[in-house]
Design a protein around this motif. Structure first.
Motif, short mmCIF file in Angstrom:
data_model
loop_
_atom_site.label_atom_id
_atom_site.label_comp_id
_atom_site.label_asym_id
_atom_site.label_seq_id
_atom_site.Cartn_x
_atom_site.Cartn_y
_atom_site.Cartn_z
N GLN A 190 0.83 -1.21 0.00
CA GLN A 190 0.00 0.00 0.00
C GLN A 190 0.87 1.26 0.00
OE1 GLN A 190 -2.93 -0.23 -0.70
NE2 GLN A 190 -3.90 -2.05 0.19
N THR A 191 1.97 1.20 0.76
CA THR A 191 2.86 2.37 0.82
C THR A 191 3.50 2.64 -0.55
OG1 THR A 191 3.35 1.82 3.12
CG2 THR A 191 4.83 3.36 2.01
N LEU A 192 3.98 1.58 -1.21
CA LEU A 192 4.61 1.74 -2.51
C LEU A 192 3.63 2.29 -3.53
CD1 LEU A 192 7.06 1.33 -4.34
CD2 LEU A 192 6.31 -1.03 -4.70
N PHE A 193 2.44 1.72 -3.55
CA PHE A 193 1.44 2.21 -4.51
C PHE A 193 1.04 3.65 -4.19
CE2 PHE A 193 -3.15 2.99 -4.90
CZ PHE A 193 -3.22 3.14 -6.28
N GLY A 194 0.78 3.95 -2.91
CA GLY A 194 0.30 5.28 -2.54
C GLY A 194 1.29 6.38 -2.86
N GLN B 77 1.64 12.79 1.16
CA GLN B 77 1.31 11.37 1.11
C GLN B 77 2.33 10.54 1.90
OE1 GLN B 77 -1.04 9.27 0.98
NE2 GLN B 77 -1.47 9.13 -1.23
N VAL B 78 3.60 10.94 1.85
CA VAL B 78 4.62 10.24 2.63
C VAL B 78 4.31 10.34 4.12
CG1 VAL B 78 7.06 10.23 3.29
CG2 VAL B 78 6.43 10.49 0.88
N VAL B 79 3.88 11.52 4.56
CA VAL B 79 3.53 11.70 5.97
C VAL B 79 2.33 10.81 6.34
CG1 VAL B 79 2.63 13.35 7.67
CG2 VAL B 79 4.45 14.03 6.08
N ILE B 80 1.33 10.76 5.47
CA ILE B 80 0.15 9.92 5.73
C ILE B 80 0.56 8.46 5.88
CG2 ILE B 80 -2.01 9.06 4.76
CD1 ILE B 80 -2.39 11.82 3.47
N CYS B 81 1.36 7.97 4.95
CA CYS B 81 1.78 6.57 4.98
C CYS B 81 2.68 6.28 6.19
CB CYS B 81 2.50 6.21 3.69
SG CYS B 81 1.44 6.21 2.23
N THR B 82 3.52 7.24 6.55
CA THR B 82 4.40 7.04 7.71
C THR B 82 3.59 6.92 9.00
OG1 THR B 82 6.18 8.28 6.61
CG2 THR B 82 6.33 7.99 9.01
N LEU B 83 2.63 7.81 9.17
CA LEU B 83 1.76 7.73 10.35
C LEU B 83 0.98 6.42 10.37
CD1 LEU B 83 0.37 11.39 10.47
CD2 LEU B 83 2.06 10.36 12.00
N TRP B 84 0.55 6.00 9.20
CA TRP B 84 -0.17 4.73 9.09
C TRP B 84 0.70 3.57 9.56
CZ3 TRP B 84 -2.27 2.57 3.77
CH2 TRP B 84 -3.03 1.44 4.01
N PHE C 129 -6.20 3.92 5.46
CA PHE C 129 -6.32 3.42 4.09
C PHE C 129 -7.19 4.36 3.26
CE2 PHE C 129 -8.26 0.08 1.16
CZ PHE C 129 -7.19 0.12 0.28
N GLY C 130 -8.31 4.78 3.83
CA GLY C 130 -9.20 5.69 3.13
C GLY C 130 -8.58 7.06 2.93
N THR C 131 -7.79 7.52 3.93
CA THR C 131 -7.13 8.83 3.80
C THR C 131 -6.11 8.81 2.67
OG1 THR C 131 -7.41 9.20 6.17
CG2 THR C 131 -5.78 10.56 5.03
N MET C 132 -5.36 7.73 2.55
CA MET C 132 -4.38 7.61 1.47
C MET C 132 -5.05 7.68 0.10
SD MET C 132 -1.99 4.40 0.42
CE MET C 132 -3.37 3.72 -0.50
N LEU C 133 -6.09 6.88 -0.07
CA LEU C 133 -6.80 6.87 -1.36
C LEU C 133 -7.53 8.18 -1.58
CD1 LEU C 133 -8.28 3.23 -1.34
CD2 LEU C 133 -6.22 4.04 -2.47
N GLY C 134 -8.10 8.75 -0.52
CA GLY C 134 -8.81 10.01 -0.67
C GLY C 134 -7.90 11.16 -1.07
N TYR C 135 -6.69 11.18 -0.53
CA TYR C 135 -5.74 12.23 -0.90
C TYR C 135 -5.37 12.14 -2.38
CZ TYR C 135 -1.49 15.04 -1.02
OH TYR C 135 -0.55 15.97 -1.35
#
Length: 857
Positions: free
Chosen positions: A592-596, A644-651, A681-687
């Motif tokens: 998910q991180t790589l794709f996002g 997006q990197v910040v979102i994935c890192t927090l995730w 997951f929704g925040t990543m896709l929503g962004y």
């Protein structure tokens, strides 16, 4: 005179009770003829009377101590047989019975068993020795009884010789379940294993762990004690003392042992709970003396005496403390109650216990109900004159509820079940033979006959409308349940987390672990599409590198931007590989991180390109000023991607995805990646969706730009493909279940990735490879010139419209006469002036736009 009467009475009692039976028929207690004879064993008297410490002659002694409860048990057998004879269960076939009094002694029971095994229709009461008893015709076809386990064991070992069915209504010793040692023994009550387990559980749940146990010195008592000790240890319950009383009242040491037991109870002051595995007469004597010593404890009763009226009616019995007991299942007693109500009209010619009871009842007619049972037990019928029988019927009628008061419903129901089980067995055997003949079948054949067919493994018993537990239906075990033995009361549940079972299963099967494996056909197809996408990316990169200085490549933002976008597309295609194969924690986090991040970087580059194109061809000065301030390529890309990197890192830090075993499916375990946080997951896709929507807006505004620059038109289409794919993904992902759930996300990633790749790069590759003439600087300048001329004409027309508005305003506004006077008065001259202004403006605009667009390339 009174003393003389007492002496004579005592002499008559001793004389009468010391006499043994003179013939086998004298030994029979109750009998009734029939086509098929059923034997019965009941302890109608408490003990055998012997004048010596040990027998000196091999003769059967008289029995004393009339037991009302056992007498009622014999009546229950008689009543049940009469119910069968009066029903249509055995059409034309009558059941007869021979009931014997075991006197609570193995010796008397063995003597009765010899009579059961003697030849049928033989003038001599003999049991012949044979090597094969398959065709042997004994006196009875089956035996009901005995009540006590020790007696049942002795009788069963003798009946095993001819495999004569023996159905006990009260013997609960666990050892009797051993079909190797007791192959013909059956019972209608559960074994002591379940009772002792329930007792230990009750004690443990009540918080008691220091108890005493009192039992009898026979097979029943010793086995019950051993089983209970095992169950108690398993429940962390300690036994403070174990007291063992003689099994039979004829033992002269029983009074001494009872006193010693009571002294032990008094000495163990911390023991307040006592488990009692005793017979009724043991409990009666124990409690009577305990009341005298003012002992107050909590007594846990075995099924032998828990509902005995003889114990309940002990004077001042409440002073003993509380009694908690276990008892047998009860049934419908209304028919038996009616039978007891009319017992005074029942013929007693062949019913010696009924005759004795009638005389004892008459002798104790002035005794209160509370003491009547003890009075009857103490008297001997030999002391009574026959004159008392004249008033028997009246006394029966006046106090006909006395017997009902002493009825133990659990035992009566067990006896009814035993009789009806034999009745159904006889019915099955008599369907194909004439059972009015005495040699219609052998006793051992009944062992294979049941009220209901045996439930095979994979099935369980289901109660029918009948009150008899021997009559049932066999139903298949439901899914995730199994049974591995015959005639199981219920199916066992499989461990739903690791095992499963189909309908009617005899065992549990281990669940298969499933995931989207590499050898799955769908997985192979998706991987092939991903590899094809990577091949397209490489091909596009080669094409753009070899045509680095062409206008098409330059108009795409240069090789750096193209390489960044192509690398993002390659990473998106590569990320699908993490969705396939056995899930691991690293793969769950990486995919998910790589794709996002890679998809966000790609969309950020598209956003930057959309802004650049819109800025280059914007005619609105205000919009152009705004776009110039906004347009910062590197900060835009870094900022959008950084969020997006910040979102994935927090995730990953707060709720990282991890491997999870999904056990909700009945037969398989789905090994899948649990996303950790649906919100993340929704925040990543929503962004990503927000960035894509901004790109869509900018691309839509630039859809009418020059054809060679019209990347915006294709970007609009690519963004629409992305939105359609991911909007469809949400309901499909939410409703899809199983190992193909990752495939749904792979498909959406491929669709959106292919859509953007094709719309962004394929048109340019087409121009580079197929329209090389259009990929020259002069061709691009011509297109820009044509577009600029068209734009200037449009702008000139806008100026004409604006001049007309100013003219109309000057005519209607008298304060501006000095300005109006400077314009020609005729409309024709005005038109020529505006035409000249438009031509000059058009030439200037055309040159300006031409220079501007050339420099922007």
């Amino acid at each position: 005179m009174a003393l003389l009467i007492i002496v004579i009475t005592c002499f008559l009692i001793i004389l009468a009770t010391s006499q043994s039976c003179h013939s086998p028929d004298d030994f029979v207690a109750i009998t009734s003829p029939g086509h098929i004879m059923i034997g019965g064993l009941f302890a109608i008297h408490e003990k055998m009377l012997s004048s010596d410490d040990h027998p000196r002659r091999p003769q059967i002694q008289k029995c004393v101590g009339f037991e009302i409860s056992a007498f009622l048990q014999a009546l229950a057998m008689i009543h049940s047989i009469e119910v069968i004879n009066n029903s249509t269960l055995l059409s034309g076939v009558k059941l007869g019975y021979e009931i014997y009094d075991s006197c609570t002694e193995v010796t008397a029971a063995v003597a009765a068993t010899l009579r059961f095994l003697s030849k049928s229709n033989c003038s001599r009461e003999t049991v012949t020795f044979q090597c094969d008893y398959s065709s042997y015709m004994p006196r009875v076809k089956a035996v009901i009884g005995a009540g006590y386990s020790e007696i049942s064991m002795a009788v069963s070992r003798m009946l095993n010789l001819q495999l004569m069915p023996q159905v006990s209504y009260e013997s609960t010793a666990e050892i009797l379940s051993d079909k190797i040692r007791f192959p013909s023994f059956l019972r209608t009550v559960p074994s002591d294993f379940y009772q002792t387990k329930a007792m230990a559980h009750l004690i443990q749940q009540s918080g008691w762990n220091w108890i005493g146990v009192i039992t009898t010195d026979d097979d029943y008592g010793r086995l019950a004690l051993n089983t209970f000790a095992i169950q108690a240890a398993a429940n962390n319950v300690c036994i403070a003392f174990k007291e063992v009383l003689p099994a039979f009242l004829s033992d002269n040491t029983i009074e001494v042992r009872i006193n010693q037991t009571l002294e032990k109870i008094i000495a163990e002051a911390r023991v307040n709970v006592i488990v009692v595995f005793l017979r009724k007469f043991h409990v009666f004597n124990l409690f009577t003396k305990a009341i005298e010593r003012k002992i107050n404890k909590l007594w846990i009763a075995s099924d032998n005496w828990s509902t005995a009226t003889k114990i309940i009616t002990i004077p001042d019995v409440k002073k003993l403390g509380k009694v908690v007991g276990f008892t047998f299942r009860r049934g419908n007693m209304s028919s038996f109650h009616s039978f007891l109500q009319t017992l005074h009209m029942y013929p007693n010619n062949n019913n010696k216990p009924l005759q004795e009871f009638a005389m004892l009842f008459s002798a104790c007619k002035h005794i209160k109900d509370g003491d009547l049972s003890q009075c009857i037990s103490n008297y001997s019928h030999a002391t009574l004159t026959h004159d008392t029988t004249k008033t028997v019927e009246n006394h029966f009628f006046m106090r006909n509820d006395f017997l009902w008061h002493y009825t133990e419903p659990g035992l009566i129901h067990s006896i009814q079940l035993a009789v009806f089980a034999l009745g159904h067995a006889v019915r099955d055997l008599c369907q194909a033979r004439d059972c009015q003949k005495p040699n219609a079948f052998q006793p051992w054949e009944q062992i294979l006959s049941k009220c209901s067919k045996e439930c095979s493994p994979g099935q369980m018993k289901k109660a029918t409308g009948s009150q008899h537990m021997c009559c049932y239906d066999c139903v298949s075990c439901p899914e995730n349940h199994y049974s591995n033995q015959t005639d199981m009361d219920h199916c066992l549940l499989c461990n739903n987390e690791t095992h499963w079972a189909p309908v009617r299963s005899t065992t549990c099967f281990e669940k298969e672990v499933e995931y989207l494996d590499w050898d799955d056909s769908l997985a192979l197809l998706l991987i092939a599409l991903s590899l094809l996408g990577i091949a397209f990316v490489l091909a596009i990169g080669i094409i753009f590198t070899r045509n680095l200085n062409t206008p098409v490549v330059k108009s795409s933002g240069g090789l750096t931007v193209c390489y960044v976008m192509l690398i993002c597309h390659a990473l998106n295609f590569a990320s699908t590989g993490f969705f396939i194969g056995e899930p691991q924690d690293f793969e769950c986090k990486a995919r998910q991180t790589l794709f996002g991040v890679s998809f966000t970087l790609c969309v950020s580059c598209i956003l930057m390109k959309s802004l650049k194109i819109l800025l280059a061809f914007s005619f609105d000065p205000k919009l152009q000023t705004f776009l110039k301030r906004l347009y910062r390529p590197v900060p835009i890309v870094l900022t959008c991607t950084g969020i997006q990197v910040v979102i994935c890192t927090l995730w990953l830090v707060l709720a990282a995805p991890a491997v999870e075993e999904n056990i909700s499916l009945p037969r398989v375990i789905i090994l899948e990646c649990e996303e950790g946080s649906v919100l993340a997951f929704g925040t990543m896709l929503g962004y990503i969706a927000i960035l894509a929507f901004v790109c869509l807006v900018f691309a839509f505004k630039g859809r009418k730009l020059p054809e060679n620059y019209n990347e915006a038109k294709f970007l609009t289409f690519g963004m629409l493909i992305y939105f359609i794919a991911w909007i469809t993904f949400i309901p499909v992902y939410a409703t899809t279940f199983g190992k193909y759930l990752p495939a749904v996300e792979i498909i959406v990633i491929l669709i959106s990735n292919y859509g953007i790749l094709c719309c962004t790069f394929f048109p340019k590759c087409y121009v580079i490879l197929c329209k090389q003439k259009a990929n020259t600087k002069s061709a691009f300048l011509q297109v820009i010139y044509n577009y600029s001329s068209h734009s200037a004409d449009t702008l000139a027309l806008s100026h004409v419209s604006l001049a007309t508005i100013h003219h109309d305003t000057a005519i209607t506004n008298p304060s501006h006469n000095d300005k109006v006077a400077g314009y020609p008065s005729s409309n024709h001259s005005l038109a020529q002036v505006f035409a000249h202004i438009v031509r000059e403006d058009a030439t200037k605009v055309s040159k300006a736009w031409h220079q501007k667009r050339s420099s922007s390339i």
